[in-house]
Design a protein around this motif. Structure first.
Motif, PDB file in Angstrom:
ATOM      1  N   ARG A 153       0.837  -1.210   0.000  1.00  0.00           N
ATOM      2  CA  ARG A 153       0.000   0.000   0.000  1.00  0.00           C
ATOM      3  C   ARG A 153       0.871   1.259   0.000  1.00  0.00           C
ATOM      4  N   ASP A 154       1.874   1.265   0.872  1.00  0.00           N
ATOM      5  CA  ASP A 154       2.739   2.437   0.975  1.00  0.00           C
ATOM      6  C   ASP A 154       3.570   2.629  -0.288  1.00  0.00           C
ATOM      7  N   LEU A 155       4.008   1.533  -0.897  1.00  0.00           N
ATOM      8  CA  LEU A 155       4.802   1.646  -2.115  1.00  0.00           C
ATOM      9  C   LEU A 155       3.980   2.233  -3.249  1.00  0.00           C
ATOM     10  N   ALA A 156       2.762   1.765  -3.416  1.00  0.00           N
ATOM     11  CA  ALA A 156       1.908   2.294  -4.486  1.00  0.00           C
ATOM     12  C   ALA A 156       1.684   3.789  -4.310  1.00  0.00           C
ATOM     13  N   ALA A 157       1.459   4.206  -3.070  1.00  0.00           N
ATOM     14  CA  ALA A 157       1.246   5.630  -2.812  1.00  0.00           C
ATOM     15  C   ALA A 157       2.507   6.434  -3.116  1.00  0.00           C
ATOM     16  N   ALA A 158       3.660   5.899  -2.748  1.00  0.00           N
ATOM     17  CA  ALA A 158       4.924   6.608  -2.974  1.00  0.00           C
ATOM     18  C   ALA A 158       5.250   6.710  -4.451  1.00  0.00           C
ATOM     19  N   LEU A 159       5.060   5.634  -5.198  1.00  0.00           N
ATOM     20  CA  LEU A 159       5.380   5.663  -6.624  1.00  0.00           C
ATOM     21  C   LEU A 159       4.467   6.627  -7.379  1.00  0.00           C
ATOM     22  N   ALA A 160       3.247   6.774  -6.921  1.00  0.00           N
ATOM     23  CA  ALA A 160       2.317   7.692  -7.575  1.00  0.00           C
ATOM     24  C   ALA A 160       2.764   9.142  -7.444  1.00  0.00           C
ATOM     25  N   GLU A 161       3.625   9.429  -6.447  1.00  0.00           N
ATOM     26  CA  GLU A 161       4.066  10.799  -6.207  1.00  0.00           C
ATOM     27  C   GLU A 161       5.464  11.086  -6.752  1.00  0.00           C
ATOM     28  N   VAL A 162       6.113  10.104  -7.342  1.00  0.00           N
ATOM     29  CA  VAL A 162       7.453  10.325  -7.896  1.00  0.00           C
ATOM     30  C   VAL A 162       7.343  11.210  -9.136  1.00  0.00           C
ATOM     31  N   PRO A 163       8.069  12.318  -9.187  1.00  0.00           N
ATOM     32  CA  PRO A 163       7.962  13.216 -10.355  1.00  0.00           C
ATOM     33  C   PRO A 163       8.419  12.536 -11.636  1.00  0.00           C
ATOM     34  N   ASP A 164       7.779  12.886 -12.723  1.00  0.00           N
ATOM     35  CA  ASP A 164       8.200  12.391 -14.033  1.00  0.00           C
ATOM     36  C   ASP A 164       9.668  12.732 -14.259  1.00  0.00           C
ATOM     37  N   GLY A 165      10.399  11.793 -14.828  1.00  0.00           N
ATOM     38  CA  GLY A 165      11.805  12.020 -15.129  1.00  0.00           C
ATOM     39  C   GLY A 165      12.744  11.634 -14.013  1.00  0.00           C
ATOM     40  N   THR A 166      12.218  11.356 -12.824  1.00  0.00           N
ATOM     41  CA  THR A 166      13.061  10.967 -11.696  1.00  0.00           C
ATOM     42  C   THR A 166      13.508   9.520 -11.838  1.00  0.00           C
ATOM     43  N   LYS A 167      14.777   9.266 -11.576  1.00  0.00           N
ATOM     44  CA  LYS A 167      15.308   7.913 -11.581  1.00  0.00           C
ATOM     45  C   LYS A 167      15.527   7.456 -10.139  1.00  0.00           C
ATOM     46  N   LEU A 168      14.996   6.312  -9.830  1.00  0.00           N
ATOM     47  CA  LEU A 168      15.112   5.755  -8.482  1.00  0.00           C
ATOM     48  C   LEU A 168      16.277   4.779  -8.423  1.00  0.00           C
ATOM     49  N   PRO A 169      17.078   4.802  -7.351  1.00  0.00           N
ATOM     50  CA  PRO A 169      18.171   3.835  -7.235  1.00  0.00           C
ATOM     51  C   PRO A 169      17.619   2.429  -7.084  1.00  0.00           C
ATOM     52  N   TRP A 170      18.396   1.439  -7.535  1.00  0.00           N
ATOM     53  CA  TRP A 170      17.958   0.052  -7.386  1.00  0.00           C
ATOM     54  C   TRP A 170      19.177  -0.856  -7.358  1.00  0.00           C
ATOM     55  N   PHE A 171      18.955  -2.154  -7.220  1.00  0.00           N
ATOM     56  CA  PHE A 171      20.052  -3.115  -7.170  1.00  0.00           C
ATOM     57  C   PHE A 171      20.707  -3.288  -8.531  1.00  0.00           C
ATOM     58  N   GLY A 172      19.975  -2.923  -9.576  1.00  0.00           N
ATOM     59  CA  GLY A 172      20.519  -2.843 -10.919  1.00  0.00           C
ATOM     60  C   GLY A 172      20.555  -1.387 -11.328  1.00  0.00           C
ATOM     61  N   PRO A 173      20.388  -1.098 -12.618  1.00  0.00           N
ATOM     62  CA  PRO A 173      20.364   0.295 -13.067  1.00  0.00           C
ATOM     63  C   PRO A 173      19.202   1.065 -12.428  1.00  0.00           C
ATOM     64  N   PRO A 174      19.359   2.382 -12.229  1.00  0.00           N
ATOM     65  CA  PRO A 174      18.257   3.204 -11.710  1.00  0.00           C
ATOM     66  C   PRO A 174      17.028   3.083 -12.603  1.00  0.00           C
ATOM     67  N   MET A 175      15.853   3.237 -11.986  1.00  0.00           N
ATOM     68  CA  MET A 175      14.599   3.046 -12.715  1.00  0.00           C
ATOM     69  C   MET A 175      13.651   4.211 -12.500  1.00  0.00           C
ATOM     70  N   SER A 176      12.826   4.466 -13.495  1.00  0.00           N
ATOM     71  CA  SER A 176      11.731   5.421 -13.345  1.00  0.00           C
ATOM     72  C   SER A 176      10.641   4.794 -12.483  1.00  0.00           C
ATOM     73  N   ALA A 177       9.703   5.615 -12.043  1.00  0.00           N
ATOM     74  CA  ALA A 177       8.573   5.088 -11.278  1.00  0.00           C
ATOM     75  C   ALA A 177       7.787   4.087 -12.111  1.00  0.00           C
ATOM     76  N   MET A 178       7.656   4.354 -13.408  1.00  0.00           N
ATOM     77  CA  MET A 178       6.942   3.446 -14.304  1.00  0.00           C
ATOM     78  C   MET A 178       7.633   2.090 -14.349  1.00  0.00           C
ATOM     79  N   SER A 179       8.958   2.104 -14.504  1.00  0.00           N
ATOM     80  CA  SER A 179       9.705   0.846 -14.566  1.00  0.00           C
ATOM     81  C   SER A 179       9.639   0.106 -13.243  1.00  0.00           C
ATOM     82  N   MET A 180       9.721   0.852 -12.124  1.00  0.00           N
ATOM     83  CA  MET A 180       9.648   0.212 -10.811  1.00  0.00           C
ATOM     84  C   MET A 180       8.285  -0.443 -10.612  1.00  0.00           C
ATOM     85  N   ALA A 181       7.220   0.253 -10.980  1.00  0.00           N
ATOM     86  CA  ALA A 181       5.880  -0.305 -10.827  1.00  0.00           C
ATOM     87  C   ALA A 181       5.709  -1.551 -11.690  1.00  0.00           C
ATOM     88  N   THR A 182       6.243  -1.507 -12.912  1.00  0.00           N
ATOM     89  CA  THR A 182       6.143  -2.663 -13.806  1.00  0.00           C
ATOM     90  C   THR A 182       6.934  -3.839 -13.258  1.00  0.00           C
TER      91      THR A 182
END
Length: 266
Positions: free
Chosen positions: A107-136
């Motif tokens: 629940r908290d993740l869905a709410a957080a990803l919905a607020e990530v600004p367009d164009g923002t890259k999120l750090p990850w264990f692989g390459p950084p991802m957009s909110a769209m890629s993270m949600a997918t």
């Protein structure tokens, strides 16, 4: 500005997929939570614990880069064991507590990803991802681990066109599947034509591509999540490189997966 409508649509599919699995496991007793799944050494509790842990990690990536950096460092100290260790620790909790933690995290993740600004890259264990890629990616993992739970219980999963997002991820990760195995990435585009559960045909790539993959969208998603062996799936490759891709396709991050044995040999 917050993430756009494309992210909202994927998040809606992610919620639906999580809710469907939640409805299934919420009915289980303690013995059923301990039932083995097709993933070696993992029970149903391990599957849910892994989803809960990864949702929390994604939440950190979206809201607290410093805390996520600490998690990334811990994973680097045990690159081949941190996933199983986290699943073991989560599975040791009571089913009630584990289910509550997973519900809160997704629940908290869905709410957080919905607020990530367009164009923002999120750090990850692989390459950084957009909110769209993270949600997918979270949708793909939820669906794949849900399959393992359904297999363990001998229950057929619901089929829906929500898998389109997973198929798209599978197509986009073509080059990664070759790279992670140290193989040469194909230099030409592929044509992919898949028939959805609804009967709609989904396509990627130029119509005149020499390298082609055709068949069932469900089977393609089972292949790229390595939930079924290629020999058990209704997929056809035209061209040597496309044929090789179906042997190694992998939509998830990390080292090459071992996949599953053909059902005839299982």
């Amino acid at each position: 500005m917050p993430a756009g409508p494309g992210v909202s649509a994927v998040l809606a599919d992610l919620r639906a997929e999580g809710d469907a699995l939640d409805e299934l496991v919420a009915k289980l007793d303690a013995d059923e939570w301990a039932r083995p799944t097709p993933a070696p050494g993992w029970s149903i509790a391990h599957q849910i614990a892994h989803l809960a842990w990864t949702d929390r990690a994604a939440l950190l990536a979206a809201t607290d880069a410093t805390a996520f950096g600490a998690a990334l460092e811990a994973a680097a100290n045990d690159p081949f064991g941190f996933v199983d260790k986290a699943a073991d620790e989560g599975a040791a909790a009571s089913p009630v507590d584990l289910l509550a933690a997973w519900r809160e995290g997704r629940r908290d993740l869905a709410a957080a990803l919905a607020e990530v600004p367009d164009g923002t890259k999120l750090p990850w264990f692989g390459p950084p991802m957009s909110a769209m890629s993270m949600a997918t990616a979270r949708l793909m993992e939820t669906w794949a681990h849900s399959l393992d739970v359904h297999d363990a219980l001998g229950v057929a999963p619901e089929l829906s066109d929500r898998i389109r997002n997973i198929a798209h991820l599978g197509v986009r990760t073509r080059d990664f599947a070759f790279t992670v195995r140290g193989e040469t990435v194909p230099g030409e585009p592929f044509r992919v034509e898949l028939t959805a559960p609804s009967g709609e045909v989904w396509t990627w790539g130029p119509e005149d591509a020499a390298q082609r993959v055709t068949g069932s969208a469900l089977d393609f998603c089972l292949l790229v999540t390595q939930r079924r062996h290629r020999a058990d799936l209704a997929l056809h490759a035209t061209g040597e490189q496309a044929d090789r891709w179906l042997d190694i396709a992998q939509a998830f991050a990390g080292p090459p997966g071992t996949g599953r044995e053909p059902q005839a040999r299982a």
